[in-house]
Design an enzyme around this catalytic site. Structure first.
Site, mmCIF file in Angstrom:
data_model
loop_
_atom_site.group_PDB
_atom_site.id
_atom_site.type_symbol
_atom_site.label_atom_id
_atom_site.label_comp_id
_atom_site.label_asym_id
_atom_site.label_seq_id
_atom_site.Cartn_x
_atom_site.Cartn_y
_atom_site.Cartn_z
ATOM 1 N N HIS A 86 0.455 -1.050 -0.377
ATOM 2 C CA HIS A 86 0.051 -0.270 0.465
ATOM 3 C C HIS A 86 0.946 1.148 0.526
ATOM 4 O O HIS A 86 0.457 2.272 -0.163
ATOM 5 C CB HIS A 86 -0.654 -0.352 1.365
ATOM 6 C CG HIS A 86 -1.815 -1.011 1.112
ATOM 7 N ND1 HIS A 86 -2.526 -0.896 0.669
ATOM 8 C CD2 HIS A 86 -2.215 -1.506 2.760
ATOM 9 C CE1 HIS A 86 -3.337 -1.355 0.820
ATOM 10 N NE2 HIS A 86 -3.450 -2.417 2.290
ATOM 11 N N CYS A 108 3.547 -1.531 -3.895
ATOM 12 C CA CYS A 108 4.156 -1.755 -4.721
ATOM 13 C C CYS A 108 4.539 -0.890 -5.745
ATOM 14 O O CYS A 108 3.769 0.125 -5.988
ATOM 15 C CB CYS A 108 2.375 -1.780 -5.371
ATOM 16 S SG CYS A 108 1.857 -2.645 -7.157
ATOM 17 N N HIS A 136 -8.735 5.163 3.822
ATOM 18 C CA HIS A 136 -7.980 3.593 3.332
ATOM 19 C C HIS A 136 -6.038 4.020 3.775
ATOM 20 O O HIS A 136 -5.318 4.988 3.394
ATOM 21 C CB HIS A 136 -8.073 2.957 1.975
ATOM 22 C CG HIS A 136 -7.227 1.801 1.502
ATOM 23 N ND1 HIS A 136 -5.393 1.414 1.267
ATOM 24 C CD2 HIS A 136 -7.987 0.526 1.635
ATOM 25 C CE1 HIS A 136 -5.369 0.213 1.089
ATOM 26 N NE2 HIS A 136 -7.164 -0.127 0.782
ATOM 27 N N GLU A 138 -3.580 3.342 1.682
ATOM 28 C CA GLU A 138 -3.177 3.407 0.433
ATOM 29 C C GLU A 138 -3.467 4.409 0.437
ATOM 30 O O GLU A 138 -2.146 5.872 -0.555
ATOM 31 C CB GLU A 138 -3.429 2.770 -0.775
ATOM 32 C CG GLU A 138 -2.668 3.302 -1.800
ATOM 33 C CD GLU A 138 -4.150 2.578 -3.133
ATOM 34 O OE1 GLU A 138 -4.130 1.820 -3.157
ATOM 35 O OE2 GLU A 138 -3.256 3.401 -3.569
ATOM 36 N N THR A 176 -5.397 2.717 -6.647
ATOM 37 C CA THR A 176 -5.321 1.274 -7.537
ATOM 38 C C THR A 176 -6.332 0.866 -7.291
ATOM 39 O O THR A 176 -6.656 0.267 -8.064
ATOM 40 C CB THR A 176 -4.138 0.711 -7.131
ATOM 41 O OG1 THR A 176 -4.401 1.136 -5.791
ATOM 42 C CG2 THR A 176 -2.799 1.947 -7.585
ATOM 43 N N CYS A 204 -5.360 0.108 -10.916
ATOM 44 C CA CYS A 204 -4.145 -0.682 -11.547
ATOM 45 C C CYS A 204 -5.442 -1.752 -12.314
ATOM 46 O O CYS A 204 -6.605 -2.285 -12.185
ATOM 47 C CB CYS A 204 -4.251 -1.448 -10.083
ATOM 48 S SG CYS A 204 -3.223 -3.154 -10.561
HETATM 49 FE FE1 F3S Z 1 0.034 -3.528 -7.026
HETATM 50 FE FE2 F3S Z 1 -2.607 -3.329 -8.216
HETATM 51 FE FE3 F3S Z 1 -1.991 -5.368 -6.239
HETATM 52 S S1 F3S Z 1 -1.365 -2.018 -7.360
HETATM 53 S S2 F3S Z 1 -1.032 -4.210 -4.920
HETATM 54 S S3 F3S Z 1 -0.624 -4.654 -8.327
HETATM 55 S S4 F3S Z 1 -3.882 -4.463 -6.963
#
Ligand code: F3S
Length: 293
Positions: A86, A108, A136, A138, A176, A204
């Site tokens: 996060h 990440c 959150h 993140e 994300t 993401c």
């Molecule tokens: Fe990274 Fe996507 Fe997972 S941002 S932690 S690959 S949900």
């Protein structure tokens, strides 16, 4: 009865990378800490605890750990603090980096990219709009990389109410794991207001793919099972999406929660799981459903 398991269920790239790093570090013999639980999964976290990994929950505890830190007797391997996928605010990262403990950054890379964007755009004088859940970790981490004005919002209503002074340049990013369609609606609201904006879709792909696949399976399933931790926001969102498509959607954390009354006439049962759900648990649930229903 057919069971369809979503291909995208379970650990995403970032979570797998972070969890693997912790297990690698355990092997080194260092005293290992993670800043916050490494993932939103109680079973994984308790397995790590049994292996000696300690969780630091807040800045005060980190400061205390650093102030009291003494390298373990006779050892030259020291200790390390692992930053989870996060990410953390810049202030926390610097605290660890400037301490006698090693800083192992398992943020990440997709989250790190958001940190870089907001840092750069803040410095360029832009007002940062973060679309996501303000509570959150993140999002708290992303907020901590903004050096100027910023706001966090998560609903269309909040976006409607948002007014900036004439001429304000804004930069919109998102958590994300945010719902892609909702993000597009919020961006459209800002664009209608005519702000000079730059929008970076920082959702993401892992999340998008997982959500799309879950929606597709839930739309044709008679029952849908969503597996994940109760604190995992991406699992809750999967549940939301699946419930909209399939009235018989169940949210379970462990196999023990699977005392479900699946509809007797169920022909297709779909299974998906949040990003922090270990493969082992997904397999157990899948096998259980195949054998018992
Ligand atoms: Fe990274 Fe996507 Fe997972 S941002 S932690 S690959 S949900």
């Amino acid at each position: 009865m057919e069971v369809q398991l979503a291909k995208s269920a379970g650990f995403c790239f970032g979570v797998k990378r972070a969890v693997d790093k912790v297990y690698e570090q355990i092997e080194t013999g260092k005293t290992i800490y993670t800043y916050g639980p490494i993932i939103h999964n109680e079973e994984v976290v308790s397995d790590l605890e049994q292996k000696g990994v300690q969780v630091i929950n807040d800045k005060e505890s980190l400061q205390k750990l650093i102030a009291d830190w003494q390298c373990p007797e006779g050892g030259n391997v020291g200790g390390a603090v692992i930053i989870r996928s996060h990410g953390v605010p810049k202030e926390i990262q610097e605290l660890i980096e400037n301490s006698p403990l090693e800083c192992i950054d398992a943020t990440c890379p997709f989250v790190k990219r958001i940190h870089r964007i907001v840092e750069k755009e803040s410095l360029a004088g832009k007002y940062i709009v973060i679309v996501g859940n303000p509570g959150h970790p993140e999002v708290e981490g992303i907020m901590g990389w903004c050096s100027g004005p910023m706001t966090v919002l998560e609903t269309e209503g909040e976006a409607e109410k948002c007014v900036f002074p004439q001429g304000t340049e804004i930069c919109i990013v998102s958590q994300t794991t945010f719902n892609y369609n909702k993000f597009q609606h919020i961006v459209a609201i800002f664009q209608e207001k005519g702000y000079n904006d730059s929008v970076v879709n920082t959702i993401c792909n892992a999340t998008e793919e997982r959500q799309t696949e879950a929606r597709e399976i839930a739309a044709k399933a008679d029952a849908m099972i969503v597996i994940g931790g109760k604190h995992s926001s991406n699992t809750r969102k999967l549940y939301e999406i699946c419930s909209a498509e399939c009235a018989n959607t169940y949210f379970i954390q462990t196999l023990d929660d699977l005392h479900l009354e699946l509809p007797k006439a169920a022909i297709l049962v779909g299974i998906t799981a949040g990003a922090s759900t270990p493969n082992k648990l997904i397999e157990e649930v899948q096998n259980y459903v195949r054998i018992n229903f």
